[in-house]
Design a protein around this motif. Structure first.
Motif, PDB file in Angstrom:
ATOM      1  N   GLU A   1       0.705  -1.183   0.127  1.00  0.00           N
ATOM      2  CA  GLU A   1       0.302  -0.199   0.195  1.00  0.00           C
ATOM      3  C   GLU A   1       1.117   1.169   0.028  1.00  0.00           C
ATOM      4  O   GLU A   1       0.166   2.335  -0.386  1.00  0.00           O
ATOM      5  N   ARG A   2       1.791   1.185   0.568  1.00  0.00           N
ATOM      6  CA  ARG A   2       2.980   2.374   0.834  1.00  0.00           C
ATOM      7  C   ARG A   2       3.684   2.873  -0.572  1.00  0.00           C
ATOM      8  O   ARG A   2       3.423   4.090  -1.138  1.00  0.00           O
ATOM      9  N   SER A   3       3.691   1.856  -1.207  1.00  0.00           N
ATOM     10  CA  SER A   3       4.464   1.650  -2.616  1.00  0.00           C
ATOM     11  C   SER A   3       3.701   2.676  -3.470  1.00  0.00           C
ATOM     12  O   SER A   3       3.861   3.317  -4.231  1.00  0.00           O
TER      13      SER A   3
ATOM     14  N   LEU B   1       1.395   6.689  -6.628  1.00  0.00           N
ATOM     15  CA  LEU B   1       0.427   7.779  -7.204  1.00  0.00           C
ATOM     16  C   LEU B   1       0.615   9.349  -6.789  1.00  0.00           C
ATOM     17  O   LEU B   1       1.144  10.200  -7.068  1.00  0.00           O
ATOM     18  N   THR B   2       1.461   9.581  -5.252  1.00  0.00           N
ATOM     19  CA  THR B   2       1.650  11.092  -4.728  1.00  0.00           C
ATOM     20  C   THR B   2       3.034  11.326  -5.704  1.00  0.00           C
ATOM     21  O   THR B   2       3.069  12.608  -6.396  1.00  0.00           O
TER      22      THR B   2
ATOM     23  N   SER C   1       4.253  15.031 -10.449  1.00  0.00           N
ATOM     24  CA  SER C   1       4.975  15.392 -11.473  1.00  0.00           C
ATOM     25  C   SER C   1       3.677  16.216 -12.368  1.00  0.00           C
ATOM     26  O   SER C   1       3.969  16.454 -13.142  1.00  0.00           O
ATOM     27  N   LEU C   2       2.439  15.631 -12.243  1.00  0.00           N
ATOM     28  CA  LEU C   2       1.655  16.363 -13.268  1.00  0.00           C
ATOM     29  C   LEU C   2       1.241  17.840 -12.419  1.00  0.00           C
ATOM     30  O   LEU C   2       1.217  19.038 -13.697  1.00  0.00           O
TER      31      LEU C   2
ATOM     32  N   TRP D   1      -5.604  18.340  -1.724  1.00  0.00           N
ATOM     33  CA  TRP D   1      -4.112  17.131  -1.293  1.00  0.00           C
ATOM     34  C   TRP D   1      -3.147  16.953  -0.838  1.00  0.00           C
ATOM     35  O   TRP D   1      -2.704  16.399  -0.224  1.00  0.00           O
ATOM     36  N   GLU D   2      -2.828  18.466  -0.952  1.00  0.00           N
ATOM     37  CA  GLU D   2      -1.210  18.697  -0.372  1.00  0.00           C
ATOM     38  C   GLU D   2      -1.496  18.602   1.230  1.00  0.00           C
ATOM     39  O   GLU D   2      -0.890  18.075   1.754  1.00  0.00           O
ATOM     40  N   GLN D   3      -2.232  18.759   1.949  1.00  0.00           N
ATOM     41  CA  GLN D   3      -3.007  18.323   3.456  1.00  0.00           C
ATOM     42  C   GLN D   3      -3.000  16.693   3.540  1.00  0.00           C
ATOM     43  O   GLN D   3      -2.985  16.772   4.501  1.00  0.00           O
TER      44      GLN D   3
END
Lengths: 120, 120
Positions: free
Chosen positions: A97-99, A104-105, A110-111, B101-103
């Motif tokens: 889940e962490r990976s 995702l983040t 990058s967007l 999202w940042e939060q």
DNA sequence: TATCAGTATGTAGAGTGTCTACCTGTCGGT
DNA sequence: ACCGACAGGTAGACACTCTACATACTGATA
């Protein structure tokens, strides 16, 4: 997602993050449901408020999936509590889940950046 | 979340992130649906695959909410396309979604860390 | 000229997870 | 005797994304 707006600085959970959060909270050792709510609240400086109506079903789900195990116990203040702890499977699940979360983040980050120069 | 597993390194979207992603993609200027899919794919190095079955309903939703505006146009390769662009409202929405999202990421990041020392 | 891959837009329905709103019960303090 | 905090829990609504499918146009290729 949730019908209501954010009155203060409250952040609604994204669907799929609760499992990660629970698994993460249990990494510090066994805990009971209500305790997790407070732990998560404290750990995130009041940003994340896990609703018990979301938590308990999620815990049952994780138990069913074998990621956590549970048994009745006694809390510090002498109350009957249902203790949850990570299983080996759960620890693996947490890693996964962490990976997933990291991927995702990073992708979303990058967007946020200016467009990438195309590379040949 | 999604019933199927992840065959390669595919990352499923979290519910609630798509709006942010779309708004973000449109920050670089007007674009049509299919173009966004490719833009997002390229920008995230193939990590994020936005399904058209998710995208188009999301675009309609954002139009309804006034965050984006749309009109028919012509693509580079001379095809009839539906162009979308951010409205003023949409730009504000993007700002809000980004801070949200940042939060959330910060909060989850703080759960990843060792437990915080309680402060009096 | 038939066909196929890629481009482009879209819909229907399933599945899933979180939320709100509720309920029950215990314990300590007043 | 009562109230707030602690503790566990359920039901149903709601929102979003996914899979699967449908349509149509274009250009290349066989």
């Amino acid at each position: 997602m949730a019908p209501k707006n954010t009155p203060t600085s409250r952040v609604e959970l994204l669907q799929g993050t609760l499992d990660l959060i629970i698994l993460q909270a249990l990494r510090w050792g066994p805990c009971h449901g209500y305790g997790m709510v407070q732990l998560i609240r404290a750990q995130t400086r009041n940003v994340l408020h896990v609703e018990t109506g979301s938590l308990y079903p999620a815990l049952q789900r994780l138990v069913r999936q074998g990621a956590i195990a549970t048994e009745w116990g006694i809390s510090d203040n002498n109350r009957r509590v249902r203790m949850y702890r990570l299983t080996t499977k759960g620890r693996a699940r947490l890693t996964a889940e962490r990976s997933r979360w990291e991927q995702l983040t990073e992708a979303i980050a990058s967007l946020m950046l200016p467009p990438a120069a195309e590379e040949p």
